[in-house]
Motif scaffolding. Structure first.
Motif, PDB file in Angstrom:
ATOM      1  N   PRO A  23       1.279  -1.556   0.023  1.00 52.18           N
ATOM      2  CA  PRO A  23       0.007  -0.093  -0.143  1.00 52.18           C
ATOM      3  C   PRO A  23       1.104   1.451   0.663  1.00 52.18           C
ATOM      4  O   PRO A  23      -0.148   2.205  -0.090  1.00 52.18           O
ATOM      5  CB  PRO A  23      -0.534   0.314   1.019  1.00 52.18           C
ATOM      6  CG  PRO A  23      -0.383  -1.608   2.231  1.00 52.18           C
ATOM      7  CD  PRO A  23       0.638  -1.503   1.614  1.00 52.18           C
ATOM      8  N   GLY A  24       2.469   0.958  -0.110  1.00 54.05           N
ATOM      9  CA  GLY A  24       2.989   2.485   0.051  1.00 54.05           C
ATOM     10  C   GLY A  24       3.200   2.629  -1.283  1.00 54.05           C
ATOM     11  O   GLY A  24       4.068   3.473  -1.601  1.00 54.05           O
ATOM     12  N   ARG A  25       3.186   1.871  -2.690  1.00 52.86           N
ATOM     13  CA  ARG A  25       3.439   1.925  -4.020  1.00 52.86           C
ATOM     14  C   ARG A  25       1.985   1.775  -4.910  1.00 52.86           C
ATOM     15  O   ARG A  25       1.185   2.028  -4.025  1.00 52.86           O
ATOM     16  CB  ARG A  25       4.480   0.739  -4.058  1.00 52.86           C
ATOM     17  CG  ARG A  25       5.507   0.962  -3.281  1.00 52.86           C
ATOM     18  CD  ARG A  25       6.792   0.508  -4.167  1.00 52.86           C
ATOM     19  NE  ARG A  25       6.657   0.647  -5.630  1.00 52.86           N
ATOM     20  CZ  ARG A  25       7.643   1.987  -6.255  1.00 52.86           C
ATOM     21  NH1 ARG A  25       8.449   1.817  -5.289  1.00 52.86           N
ATOM     22  NH2 ARG A  25       8.619   1.185  -7.046  1.00 52.86           N
ATOM     23  N   GLY A  26       1.753   2.563  -5.399  1.00 54.00           N
ATOM     24  CA  GLY A  26       0.994   2.865  -6.788  1.00 54.00           C
ATOM     25  C   GLY A  26       1.507   3.628  -8.125  1.00 54.00           C
ATOM     26  O   GLY A  26       2.074   3.632  -8.079  1.00 54.00           O
ATOM     27  N   ARG A  27      -0.101   3.433  -8.243  1.00 51.42           N
ATOM     28  CA  ARG A  27       0.340   4.031 -10.162  1.00 51.42           C
ATOM     29  C   ARG A  27      -0.303   5.324 -10.247  1.00 51.42           C
ATOM     30  O   ARG A  27      -1.842   4.948 -10.123  1.00 51.42           O
ATOM     31  CB  ARG A  27      -0.830   2.701 -10.707  1.00 51.42           C
ATOM     32  CG  ARG A  27      -0.299   3.173 -12.562  1.00 51.42           C
ATOM     33  CD  ARG A  27      -0.531   1.725 -13.095  1.00 51.42           C
ATOM     34  NE  ARG A  27      -1.803   1.582 -12.609  1.00 51.42           N
ATOM     35  CZ  ARG A  27      -2.097   0.061 -12.773  1.00 51.42           C
ATOM     36  NH1 ARG A  27      -1.484  -0.899 -13.062  1.00 51.42           N
ATOM     37  NH2 ARG A  27      -3.315  -0.339 -12.318  1.00 51.42           N
ATOM     38  N   ILE A  28       0.062   5.946 -11.189  1.00 51.49           N
ATOM     39  CA  ILE A  28      -0.740   7.353 -11.484  1.00 51.49           C
ATOM     40  C   ILE A  28      -1.184   6.993 -12.237  1.00 51.49           C
ATOM     41  O   ILE A  28      -0.490   6.923 -13.529  1.00 51.49           O
ATOM     42  CB  ILE A  28       0.583   8.908 -11.202  1.00 51.49           C
ATOM     43  CG1 ILE A  28       1.305   8.812 -10.275  1.00 51.49           C
ATOM     44  CG2 ILE A  28      -0.199  10.000 -11.780  1.00 51.49           C
ATOM     45  CD1 ILE A  28       1.911  10.168 -10.008  1.00 51.49           C
ATOM     46  N   VAL A  29      -3.214   7.241 -12.772  1.00 52.18           N
ATOM     47  CA  VAL A  29      -3.184   6.649 -13.987  1.00 52.18           C
ATOM     48  C   VAL A  29      -3.730   7.887 -14.684  1.00 52.18           C
ATOM     49  O   VAL A  29      -4.283   8.179 -15.709  1.00 52.18           O
ATOM     50  CB  VAL A  29      -4.964   5.817 -13.813  1.00 52.18           C
ATOM     51  CG1 VAL A  29      -3.871   5.177 -12.899  1.00 52.18           C
ATOM     52  CG2 VAL A  29      -5.411   6.494 -12.392  1.00 52.18           C
ATOM     53  N   GLU A  30      -4.010   8.999 -13.799  1.00 49.75           N
ATOM     54  CA  GLU A  30      -4.637  10.516 -14.643  1.00 49.75           C
ATOM     55  C   GLU A  30      -4.223  11.517 -13.757  1.00 49.75           C
ATOM     56  O   GLU A  30      -4.481  11.174 -12.329  1.00 49.75           O
ATOM     57  CB  GLU A  30      -6.336  10.570 -14.517  1.00 49.75           C
ATOM     58  CG  GLU A  30      -6.662  10.500 -14.189  1.00 49.75           C
ATOM     59  CD  GLU A  30      -8.044  11.016 -14.479  1.00 49.75           C
ATOM     60  OE1 GLU A  30      -9.034  11.234 -15.002  1.00 49.75           O
ATOM     61  OE2 GLU A  30      -9.587  10.158 -13.584  1.00 49.75           O
ATOM     62  N   LYS A  31      -4.148  12.679 -14.654  1.00 48.50           N
ATOM     63  CA  LYS A  31      -3.867  14.011 -13.651  1.00 48.50           C
ATOM     64  C   LYS A  31      -5.222  14.890 -13.612  1.00 48.50           C
ATOM     65  O   LYS A  31      -6.048  14.672 -14.426  1.00 48.50           O
ATOM     66  CB  LYS A  31      -2.910  15.034 -14.868  1.00 48.50           C
ATOM     67  CG  LYS A  31      -2.482  16.866 -14.527  1.00 48.50           C
ATOM     68  CD  LYS A  31      -2.030  16.859 -15.222  1.00 48.50           C
ATOM     69  CE  LYS A  31      -1.516  18.250 -14.628  1.00 48.50           C
ATOM     70  NZ  LYS A  31       0.350  18.748 -15.788  1.00 48.50           N
ATOM     71  N   VAL A  32      -5.589  14.960 -12.831  1.00 51.97           N
ATOM     72  CA  VAL A  32      -7.055  15.957 -12.309  1.00 51.97           C
ATOM     73  C   VAL A  32      -6.623  17.124 -12.618  1.00 51.97           C
ATOM     74  O   VAL A  32      -6.048  17.676 -12.413  1.00 51.97           O
ATOM     75  CB  VAL A  32      -7.494  15.458  -9.956  1.00 51.97           C
ATOM     76  CG1 VAL A  32      -8.739  16.555 -10.431  1.00 51.97           C
ATOM     77  CG2 VAL A  32      -6.964  13.782 -10.276  1.00 51.97           C
ATOM     78  N   ARG A  33      -7.971  17.661 -13.726  1.00 53.43           N
ATOM     79  CA  ARG A  33      -7.635  19.073 -13.961  1.00 53.43           C
ATOM     80  C   ARG A  33      -8.708  19.177 -13.355  1.00 53.43           C
ATOM     81  O   ARG A  33      -9.803  19.331 -12.568  1.00 53.43           O
ATOM     82  CB  ARG A  33      -9.069  19.026 -15.397  1.00 53.43           C
ATOM     83  CG  ARG A  33      -8.810  18.341 -16.878  1.00 53.43           C
ATOM     84  CD  ARG A  33      -7.341  18.782 -17.057  1.00 53.43           C
ATOM     85  NE  ARG A  33      -6.931  17.728 -18.347  1.00 53.43           N
ATOM     86  CZ  ARG A  33      -5.775  17.831 -18.500  1.00 53.43           C
ATOM     87  NH1 ARG A  33      -4.541  18.731 -18.289  1.00 53.43           N
ATOM     88  NH2 ARG A  33      -5.440  16.799 -19.760  1.00 53.43           N
ATOM     89  N   GLY A  34      -8.216  20.714 -13.066  1.00 54.22           N
ATOM     90  CA  GLY A  34      -8.409  22.022 -11.944  1.00 54.22           C
ATOM     91  C   GLY A  34      -9.713  22.527 -13.232  1.00 54.22           C
ATOM     92  O   GLY A  34      -9.747  22.762 -13.688  1.00 54.22           O
ATOM     93  N   GLN A  35     -10.374  23.103 -11.392  1.00 52.39           N
ATOM     94  CA  GLN A  35     -11.565  24.342 -11.918  1.00 52.39           C
ATOM     95  C   GLN A  35     -11.029  25.443 -12.752  1.00 52.39           C
ATOM     96  O   GLN A  35      -9.942  26.089 -11.798  1.00 52.39           O
ATOM     97  CB  GLN A  35     -12.094  24.928 -10.338  1.00 52.39           C
ATOM     98  CG  GLN A  35     -12.600  23.304  -9.623  1.00 52.39           C
ATOM     99  CD  GLN A  35     -13.574  22.724  -9.974  1.00 52.39           C
ATOM    100  OE1 GLN A  35     -14.486  23.430 -11.150  1.00 52.39           O
ATOM    101  NE2 GLN A  35     -13.953  21.591  -9.876  1.00 52.39           N
ATOM    102  N   GLY A  36     -11.813  25.443 -13.730  1.00 53.60           N
ATOM    103  CA  GLY A  36     -11.210  26.656 -14.132  1.00 53.60           C
ATOM    104  C   GLY A  36      -9.933  26.848 -15.239  1.00 53.60           C
ATOM    105  O   GLY A  36     -10.411  27.010 -16.829  1.00 53.60           O
TER     106      GLY A  36
END
Length: 73
Positions: free
Chosen positions: A60-73
């Motif tokens: 649980p200390g490792r992971g995979r970044i699956v997407e960049k979250v778009r900001g508001q605006g």
């Protein structure tokens, strides 16, 4: 889970602080959900970017970044 990139590490790894509080080491996924395996989209990640992370069931200390979250605006 969503979190914020707090540090860029060597070899394409990133340290991400999750909204729950813990910090994990994650690598950027080379493909998104449902995409063809031959398609690779390079996503530039910087410190402070919000990302969605899938945690490893084994560590649980490792992971995979699956997407960049778009900001508001």
């Amino acid at each position: 889970m969503t979190g914020t990139v707090v540090e860029a590490l060597p070899s394409g790894l990133y340290r991400v602080r999750l909204e729950d509080g813990p910090v994990v080491v994650a690598h950027a996924s080379d493909r998104g959900e449902g995409e063809d395996r031959t398609v690779r989209n390079f996503v530039r990640l910087l410190v402070g970017d919000r990302v969605r992370v899938e945690l490893s069931p084994v560590d649980p200390g490792r992971g995979r970044i699956v997407e960049k979250v778009r900001g508001q605006g």
